[in-house]
Design an enzyme around this catalytic site. Structure first.
Site, mmCIF file in Angstrom:
data_model
loop_
_atom_site.group_PDB
_atom_site.id
_atom_site.type_symbol
_atom_site.label_atom_id
_atom_site.label_comp_id
_atom_site.label_asym_id
_atom_site.label_seq_id
_atom_site.Cartn_x
_atom_site.Cartn_y
_atom_site.Cartn_z
ATOM 1 N N ASN A 192 6.396 21.973 3.956
ATOM 2 C CA ASN A 192 6.945 21.054 4.307
ATOM 3 C C ASN A 192 8.135 21.308 5.521
ATOM 4 O OD1 ASN A 192 8.690 18.724 4.873
ATOM 5 N ND2 ASN A 192 9.418 18.431 2.663
ATOM 6 N N HIS A 232 9.466 12.157 -0.751
ATOM 7 C CA HIS A 232 10.213 13.179 -0.925
ATOM 8 C C HIS A 232 11.777 12.677 -1.267
ATOM 9 C CE1 HIS A 232 12.423 16.907 0.208
ATOM 10 N NE2 HIS A 232 11.399 17.472 0.076
ATOM 11 N N GLY A 275 16.605 23.645 -1.330
ATOM 12 C CA GLY A 275 17.283 24.094 -0.281
ATOM 13 C C GLY A 275 18.657 24.689 -0.797
ATOM 14 N N LYS A 297 9.951 19.789 7.109
ATOM 15 C CA LYS A 297 11.102 18.825 7.272
ATOM 16 C C LYS A 297 11.421 18.847 8.571
ATOM 17 C CE LYS A 297 12.580 20.183 2.831
ATOM 18 N NZ LYS A 297 13.679 20.535 1.822
ATOM 19 N N GLU A 345 9.512 18.291 -7.741
ATOM 20 C CA GLU A 345 10.623 18.988 -6.964
ATOM 21 C C GLU A 345 11.919 18.606 -7.441
ATOM 22 O OE1 GLU A 345 9.095 20.233 -2.929
ATOM 23 O OE2 GLU A 345 10.083 18.276 -2.737
ATOM 24 N N SER A 381 12.990 25.977 -3.614
ATOM 25 C CA SER A 381 13.339 27.177 -3.152
ATOM 26 C C SER A 381 12.517 28.207 -3.726
ATOM 27 C CB SER A 381 14.806 27.686 -4.235
ATOM 28 O OG SER A 381 15.659 26.854 -3.464
ATOM 29 N N GLU A 427 14.468 13.642 -0.231
ATOM 30 C CA GLU A 427 15.341 13.535 0.888
ATOM 31 C C GLU A 427 15.168 11.991 1.261
ATOM 32 O OE1 GLU A 427 14.386 16.932 3.040
ATOM 33 O OE2 GLU A 427 15.265 18.195 1.538
HETATM 34 P P1 13P Z 1 12.940 24.622 0.032
HETATM 35 O O1 13P Z 1 11.759 25.361 -0.387
HETATM 36 O O2 13P Z 1 13.635 24.704 1.185
HETATM 37 O O3 13P Z 1 13.813 24.526 -1.369
HETATM 38 O O4 13P Z 1 12.474 22.888 -0.124
HETATM 39 C C1 13P Z 1 11.705 22.486 -1.146
HETATM 40 C C2 13P Z 1 11.119 21.167 -0.535
HETATM 41 O O5 13P Z 1 12.059 20.299 -0.420
HETATM 42 C C3 13P Z 1 9.867 21.084 0.030
HETATM 43 O O6 13P Z 1 9.377 19.683 0.081
#
Ligand code: 13P
Length: 255
Positions: free
Chosen positions: A13, A98, A176, A15, A170, A216, A100
């Site tokens: 992803n 997701h 992140g 983002k 997640e 992560s 976010e």
């Molecule tokens: P990170 O791997 O940067 O923590 O992000 C995970 C994520 O949100 C994947 O959708």
């Protein structure tokens, strides 16, 4: 648990990172690194990169997905993209719900359900994201919450469509932050997700669903996480922007 009943899937992803030129360069670097992968490999770049990503990955083992999908087929929904538009372009996947999007864009379990159904109706594989935040973990409601998120996301999804569903666990506190769930924590929740799927669809169907961990995940911790019986793959954020790191995770999933 027999993991051979389901596909290992590593999805990146990206983002809101990389424009079309950078996306093309990243994929050129990634392609040879994952060419022999023993798992499914997917990249989910921003919408504006999808066309170039599909062009660049033609004839390779890399699938392409969007990071979101709208639930209506067309109409006055400024800024949104319909599932049929993604399939027309050549996308095979869409991330849905997701954290976010839940956190910053008002996504709810109900809209996640609508988007999931729209995605699979158009032939996309929906990567349905669930997970608790830190407060919810500390309150001890992780299992209840995640089970409810799964249940509502899949309302009205028939057993026959489960092949088009991937569930991504997640934990919001691990996204992140560099703070990964331990392999045991990931396994505990992924097992609960599978138990919820079994309650809805029966054990054999539940055993066929790919469940990813995300938060992560990186080249150093992937093997341990992916070694757990109910962790079938990963949804990778930061590390998916670095071809060598992403390829190392793909390799860890390919055993
Ligand atoms: P990170 O791997 O940067 O923590 O992000 C995970 C994520 O949100 C994947 O959708």
């Amino acid at each position: 648990m027999d993991k051979s009943k389901r596909k290992a899937v590593i999805a990146g992803n990206w983002k809101m990172n990389k424009g079309p030129a950078e996306a093309a360069a990243l994929l050129d670097e990634l392609k040879p690194l994952v060419a022999g992968a023993g798992c499914d490999v997917v990249v989910c770049p921003p919408y504006v990169d999808l066309a170039v990503a599909i062009e660049k990955t033609k004839g390779t083992n890399i699938g392409v997905g969007a990071q979101n999908v709208h639930f209506e087929q067309s109409g006055a929904y400024t800024g949104e993209v319909a599932a049929s538009m993604l399939t027309e372009l050549g996308c095979g996947y869409a991330i849905v719900g997701h954290s976010e999007r839940r956190q910053y864009f008002g996504e709810t379990d109900e809209t996640v359900n609508l988007r999931t159904k729209a995605a699979i109706a158009a032939g996309l594989t929906a990567i349905v994201c669930v997970g608790e935040n830190l407060t919810q973990r500390e309150q001890g409601v992780t299992m209840d919450l995640v089970r409810m998120q799964v249940k509502v996301a899949l309302l009205g999804v028939e057993a026959a469509s489960l092949a088009k569903i991937i569930v991504a666990y997640e934990p919001v506190w691990a996204i992140g932050t560099g703070r990964t769930a331990t392999a045991d924590q990931a396994e505990e929740v992924c097992a609960a997700i599978r138990a919820q799927l079994a309650e809805l669809y029966g054990q054999p169907a539940a055993d066929s669903v790919t469940i990813q961990y995300g938060g992560s995940m990186n080249a150093a911790n992937a093997a341990e996480l992916l070694g757990k019986p109910n962790v079938d793959g990963g949804l990778i954020g930061g590390a998916s922007l670095k071809p060598a790191d992403f390829a190392a995770i793909v390799k860890a999933a390919s055993v």
